[in-house]
Design a protein around this motif. Structure first.
Motif, short mmCIF file in Angstrom:
data_model
loop_
_atom_site.label_atom_id
_atom_site.label_comp_id
_atom_site.label_asym_id
_atom_site.label_seq_id
_atom_site.Cartn_x
_atom_site.Cartn_y
_atom_site.Cartn_z
N LEU A 32 0.10 19.36 -3.00
CA LEU A 32 -1.04 19.90 -2.28
C LEU A 32 -1.27 19.13 -0.99
CD1 LEU A 32 -3.50 20.28 -5.30
CD2 LEU A 32 -1.98 22.00 -4.31
N LEU A 33 -1.77 19.81 0.01
CA LEU A 33 -2.15 19.17 1.26
C LEU A 33 -3.58 18.68 1.11
CD1 LEU A 33 -1.63 18.48 4.22
CD2 LEU A 33 -2.47 20.75 4.80
N THR A 34 -3.74 17.39 1.16
CA THR A 34 -5.08 16.82 1.05
C THR A 34 -5.49 16.28 2.40
OG1 THR A 34 -4.18 14.71 0.32
CG2 THR A 34 -4.85 16.25 -1.40
N MET A 35 -6.76 16.34 2.69
CA MET A 35 -7.27 15.91 3.99
C MET A 35 -7.90 14.52 3.94
SD MET A 35 -6.23 18.37 5.53
CE MET A 35 -6.80 19.03 7.05
N ALA A 36 -7.93 13.89 2.79
CA ALA A 36 -8.55 12.57 2.66
C ALA A 36 -7.82 11.56 3.53
CB ALA A 36 -8.51 12.12 1.21
N CYS A 62 0.84 -1.18 0.00
CA CYS A 62 0.00 0.00 0.00
C CYS A 62 0.89 1.25 0.00
CB CYS A 62 -0.91 -0.01 1.23
SG CYS A 62 -2.05 1.37 1.26
N VAL A 63 0.73 2.08 -1.01
CA VAL A 63 1.50 3.32 -1.08
C VAL A 63 0.52 4.49 -1.14
CG1 VAL A 63 3.55 2.34 -2.17
CG2 VAL A 63 1.72 3.20 -3.59
N PRO A 64 0.87 5.59 -0.49
CA PRO A 64 -0.02 6.75 -0.51
C PRO A 64 -0.04 7.43 -1.88
CG PRO A 64 1.85 7.10 0.99
CD PRO A 64 2.01 5.77 0.36
N THR A 65 -1.11 8.15 -2.10
CA THR A 65 -1.26 8.96 -3.31
C THR A 65 -1.10 10.41 -2.92
OG1 THR A 65 -2.80 7.35 -4.25
CG2 THR A 65 -2.83 9.56 -5.19
N TYR A 66 -0.25 11.12 -3.63
CA TYR A 66 0.00 12.53 -3.37
C TYR A 66 -0.56 13.35 -4.52
CZ TYR A 66 3.19 10.60 0.04
OH TYR A 66 3.71 9.90 1.09
N GLU A 67 -1.22 14.45 -4.19
CA GLU A 67 -1.82 15.32 -5.20
C GLU A 67 -0.90 16.52 -5.45
OE1 GLU A 67 -6.19 17.17 -6.22
OE2 GLU A 67 -5.64 16.89 -4.12
N PHE A 68 -0.67 16.81 -6.71
CA PHE A 68 0.17 17.92 -7.12
C PHE A 68 -0.61 18.85 -8.03
CE2 PHE A 68 3.24 14.76 -5.94
CZ PHE A 68 4.36 15.44 -5.53
N ALA A 108 -16.82 8.85 9.08
CA ALA A 108 -16.93 9.40 10.43
C ALA A 108 -15.88 10.46 10.68
CB ALA A 108 -16.80 8.29 11.45
N PRO A 109 -16.27 11.63 11.22
CA PRO A 109 -15.27 12.62 11.56
C PRO A 109 -14.44 12.17 12.76
CG PRO A 109 -17.43 13.32 12.28
CD PRO A 109 -17.62 12.04 11.51
N ALA A 110 -13.28 12.79 12.90
CA ALA A 110 -12.42 12.45 14.04
C ALA A 110 -13.11 12.85 15.33
CB ALA A 110 -11.09 13.19 13.90
N PRO A 111 -12.99 12.03 16.35
CA PRO A 111 -13.63 12.36 17.62
C PRO A 111 -13.01 13.61 18.26
CG PRO A 111 -12.24 10.43 17.87
CD PRO A 111 -12.28 10.78 16.41
N GLY A 112 -13.83 14.40 18.91
CA GLY A 112 -13.33 15.51 19.68
C GLY A 112 -13.10 16.79 18.91
N GLY A 113 -13.70 16.97 17.74
CA GLY A 113 -13.63 18.27 17.11
C GLY A 113 -12.86 18.35 15.81
N GLY A 114 -12.68 17.25 15.10
CA GLY A 114 -12.10 17.33 13.77
C GLY A 114 -10.59 17.37 13.75
N CYS A 115 -10.06 18.27 12.95
CA CYS A 115 -8.64 18.24 12.61
C CYS A 115 -7.71 18.39 13.81
CB CYS A 115 -8.33 19.32 11.59
SG CYS A 115 -8.57 21.00 12.22
N CYS A 116 -8.08 19.16 14.80
CA CYS A 116 -7.15 19.39 15.90
C CYS A 116 -7.56 18.64 17.17
CB CYS A 116 -7.02 20.89 16.19
SG CYS A 116 -8.55 21.62 16.76
N GLY A 117 -8.56 17.81 17.08
CA GLY A 117 -8.98 17.03 18.23
C GLY A 117 -9.76 17.84 19.27
N GLY A 118 -10.16 19.05 18.92
CA GLY A 118 -10.97 19.85 19.82
C GLY A 118 -10.18 20.66 20.82
#
Length: 72
Positions: free
Chosen positions: A46-50, A6-12, A58-68
């Motif tokens: 590019l920074l992708t959030m996928a 499994c290798v990640p995909t990077y967006e440019f 499901a969103p991350a528990p506790g408030g999304g990107c920064c954990g709340g």
């Protein structure tokens, strides 16, 4: 690279023509530059959030990107 690895995909994005494209590569090569499909070398990763939330539905528990802890 091993088969079925499994290798990640990077967006440019190409700064010259504006094309957006994906590149699959190992994490050890994540900082390597990539040429756009039209041959231009002036690209930016590019920074992708996928996939960063741990699950697509499901969103991350506790408030999304920064954990709340710090974002509102």
């Amino acid at each position: 690279m091993r088969q079925n690895e499994c290798v990640p995909t990077y967006e440019f994005r190409c700064r010259e023509c504006g094309a957006t494209f994906d590149v699959k590569r190992p994490m050890s090569e994540s900082a390597a530059p990539a040429s756009c499909p039209d041959g231009h070398d002036d690209t930016v990763k590019l920074l992708t959030m996928a996939g960063l939330s741990g699950g697509a539905a499901a969103p991350a528990p506790g408030g999304g990107c920064c954990g709340g802890g710090c974002c509102g």
